[in-house]
Design a protein around this motif. Structure first.
Motif, short mmCIF file in Angstrom:
data_model
loop_
_atom_site.label_atom_id
_atom_site.label_comp_id
_atom_site.label_asym_id
_atom_site.label_seq_id
_atom_site.Cartn_x
_atom_site.Cartn_y
_atom_site.Cartn_z
N PRO A 16 -62.05 14.84 36.98
CA PRO A 16 -61.94 13.43 37.35
C PRO A 16 -63.07 12.62 36.71
CG PRO A 16 -61.57 14.79 39.27
CD PRO A 16 -62.03 15.71 38.17
N GLY A 17 -62.72 11.52 36.08
CA GLY A 17 -63.71 10.70 35.41
C GLY A 17 -63.95 11.08 33.96
N GLU A 18 -63.37 12.22 33.52
CA GLU A 18 -63.56 12.65 32.13
C GLU A 18 -62.81 11.72 31.19
OE1 GLU A 18 -62.62 16.54 29.28
OE2 GLU A 18 -62.52 16.70 31.48
N ARG A 19 -63.47 11.32 30.12
CA ARG A 19 -62.85 10.43 29.14
C ARG A 19 -61.97 11.24 28.19
NH1 ARG A 19 -64.36 5.19 27.25
NH2 ARG A 19 -63.38 4.71 25.24
N LEU A 20 -60.77 10.75 27.96
CA LEU A 20 -59.84 11.40 27.06
C LEU A 20 -59.64 10.52 25.83
CD1 LEU A 20 -57.08 12.66 29.54
CD2 LEU A 20 -59.17 13.82 28.79
N THR A 21 -59.71 11.13 24.67
CA THR A 21 -59.53 10.39 23.42
C THR A 21 -58.29 10.90 22.69
OG1 THR A 21 -60.88 11.91 22.11
CG2 THR A 21 -62.02 10.09 23.22
N GLU A 22 -57.69 10.03 21.90
CA GLU A 22 -56.52 10.42 21.12
C GLU A 22 -56.84 11.59 20.20
OE1 GLU A 22 -55.17 7.05 19.01
OE2 GLU A 22 -54.85 5.81 20.79
N ALA A 23 -57.97 11.47 19.50
CA ALA A 23 -58.34 12.50 18.54
C ALA A 23 -58.60 13.84 19.23
CB ALA A 23 -59.57 12.07 17.75
N GLY A 24 -59.35 13.80 20.34
CA GLY A 24 -59.67 15.04 21.05
C GLY A 24 -58.44 15.73 21.60
N LEU A 25 -57.52 14.95 22.20
CA LEU A 25 -56.30 15.54 22.76
C LEU A 25 -55.39 16.07 21.65
CD1 LEU A 25 -55.46 12.99 25.60
CD2 LEU A 25 -56.18 15.36 25.88
N ALA A 26 -55.27 15.30 20.58
CA ALA A 26 -54.42 15.74 19.47
C ALA A 26 -54.90 17.07 18.90
CB ALA A 26 -54.39 14.66 18.38
N GLU A 27 -56.20 17.20 18.76
CA GLU A 27 -56.76 18.45 18.22
C GLU A 27 -56.55 19.60 19.21
OE1 GLU A 27 -61.01 20.26 16.57
OE2 GLU A 27 -60.87 18.17 17.24
N ARG A 28 -56.79 19.34 20.47
CA ARG A 28 -56.68 20.39 21.47
C ARG A 28 -55.24 20.88 21.62
NH1 ARG A 28 -59.38 20.27 27.52
NH2 ARG A 28 -58.42 22.16 28.34
N LEU A 29 -54.27 19.96 21.51
CA LEU A 29 -52.88 20.31 21.73
C LEU A 29 -52.13 20.64 20.44
CD1 LEU A 29 -52.07 17.58 24.40
CD2 LEU A 29 -52.48 20.00 24.81
N GLY A 30 -52.79 20.43 19.32
CA GLY A 30 -52.17 20.75 18.04
C GLY A 30 -51.05 19.81 17.66
N VAL A 31 -51.22 18.52 17.97
CA VAL A 31 -50.20 17.52 17.63
C VAL A 31 -50.89 16.37 16.89
CG1 VAL A 31 -48.75 18.10 19.60
CG2 VAL A 31 -50.48 16.31 19.84
N SER A 32 -50.08 15.46 16.36
CA SER A 32 -50.64 14.29 15.70
C SER A 32 -51.10 13.27 16.75
CB SER A 32 -49.61 13.64 14.76
OG SER A 32 -48.55 13.11 15.51
N MET B 206 -43.92 19.68 19.13
CA MET B 206 -43.84 19.41 20.56
C MET B 206 -43.26 18.01 20.77
SD MET B 206 -46.93 19.33 23.43
CE MET B 206 -47.44 21.00 23.06
N SER B 207 -42.16 17.92 21.55
CA SER B 207 -41.53 16.62 21.80
C SER B 207 -42.42 15.78 22.71
CB SER B 207 -40.16 16.82 22.45
OG SER B 207 -40.31 17.34 23.76
N ASN B 208 -42.13 14.48 22.75
CA ASN B 208 -42.90 13.58 23.61
C ASN B 208 -42.76 13.96 25.08
OD1 ASN B 208 -43.73 12.20 21.38
ND2 ASN B 208 -42.58 10.32 21.81
N THR B 209 -41.55 14.38 25.46
CA THR B 209 -41.32 14.79 26.85
C THR B 209 -42.16 16.01 27.20
OG1 THR B 209 -39.06 13.93 26.83
CG2 THR B 209 -39.60 15.58 28.51
N THR B 210 -42.16 17.00 26.32
CA THR B 210 -42.95 18.21 26.56
C THR B 210 -44.43 17.88 26.58
OG1 THR B 210 -41.26 19.54 25.45
CG2 THR B 210 -43.44 20.53 25.72
N LEU B 211 -44.86 17.03 25.67
CA LEU B 211 -46.27 16.66 25.62
C LEU B 211 -46.69 15.93 26.90
CD1 LEU B 211 -48.94 16.41 24.10
CD2 LEU B 211 -48.04 14.35 23.00
#
Length: 245
Positions: A21-37, A1-6
């Motif tokens: 709204p107000g939900e905390r987003l983490t790098e690790a959680g988003l990466a796992e959910r979206l299947g990216v590094s 997935m390109s940066n633009t698509t992501l």
């Protein structure tokens, strides 16, 4: 997935309220959910924060921005008022040739997007960047530091910045109609500025902003309307009254 698509995927997920709204987003959680590094996620989160989708919290954390439709509507209206004032000031003062050349370049870039008479997913980012550049040229051309400061603050309200164009909310066909009409306003605004017609330039800019308001709230109306795929509850059967005799 390109940066633009992501980037666009995350925007659409926020607009669909897949993140509260107000939900905390983490790098690790988003990466796992979206299947990216984690690296592209780390690079994109500050960009989403700059556009108002996220709010920084802690050292490197982000939460989904909380907003109300009224706040967005008011911010869009204020931005349109200020940009209209800027366009009028430029027109009445007389736009320099370099500014007109850059505005014409924006018009040509937008025309090229619509030449094929339909929109593709990759047009989303291209139009958003062109639209942002068009608006910024007007602000910079006004040469007013205080105006630039106010506009910058308004653009930090979620979904108000001119670069925020998310086709998923209205569909590609509807997006083509809306954005083609909006780009027509770009042409009319530049024409008014070139002719020194400040009143017309200001009026056009304020009407131009209405298209962004429509695109922002189209999703709400669609969500409130019953879906054709959703089975409707049958109305209770009414007893027939006897005829009067």
């Amino acid at each position: 997935m390109s940066n633009t698509t992501l980037e666009n995927t995350l925007k659409e997920m926020i607009l669909r309220e897949e993140f509260a709204p107000g939900e905390r987003l983490t790098e690790a959680g988003l990466a796992e959910r979206l299947g990216v590094s984690r690296t592209p996620v780390r690079n994109i989160l500050p960009l989403l924060a700059a556009e108002g989708f996220l709010s920084p919290v802690g050292k490197r954390g982000y939460v989904v921005s909380a907003f109300s439709e009224r706040e967005i509507y008011e911010a869009l209206d204020l931005r349109a008022t200020l940009e209209g004032w800027a366009a009028r000031a430029i027109a009445e003062r007389g736009a320099d040739l370099d500014l007109l050349r850059q505005l014409d370049a924006c018009l040509s870039e937008g025309d090229a997007i619509f030449e094929k008479h339909h929109l593709d997913r990759e047009d989303e980012l291209q139009y958003g960047r062109m639209n942002e550049r068009f608006h910024q040229l007007m602000i910079d051309g006004c040469q007013s530091p205080i105006l630039s400061m106010f506009i910058e603050r308004l653009n930090n309200v979620p979904f108000v910045a001119p670069s925020v164009i998310v086709f998923d909310q209205v569909g590609l066909r509807h997006a083509f109609t809306m954005l083609h009409r909006a780009h027509g306003f770009h042409h009319a605004i530049v024409d008014a500025v070139r002719k020194g017609d400040g009143v017309r330039a200001e009026m056009l800019f304020r009407e131009h902003a209405n298209h962004q308001r429509v695109s922002m709230f189209e999703r709400r109306k669609a969500e409130q309307a019953p879906s054709a795929d959703t089975p409707q509850k049958p109305e209770p059967r009414r007893r027939r009254k006897p005829a009067n005799v």
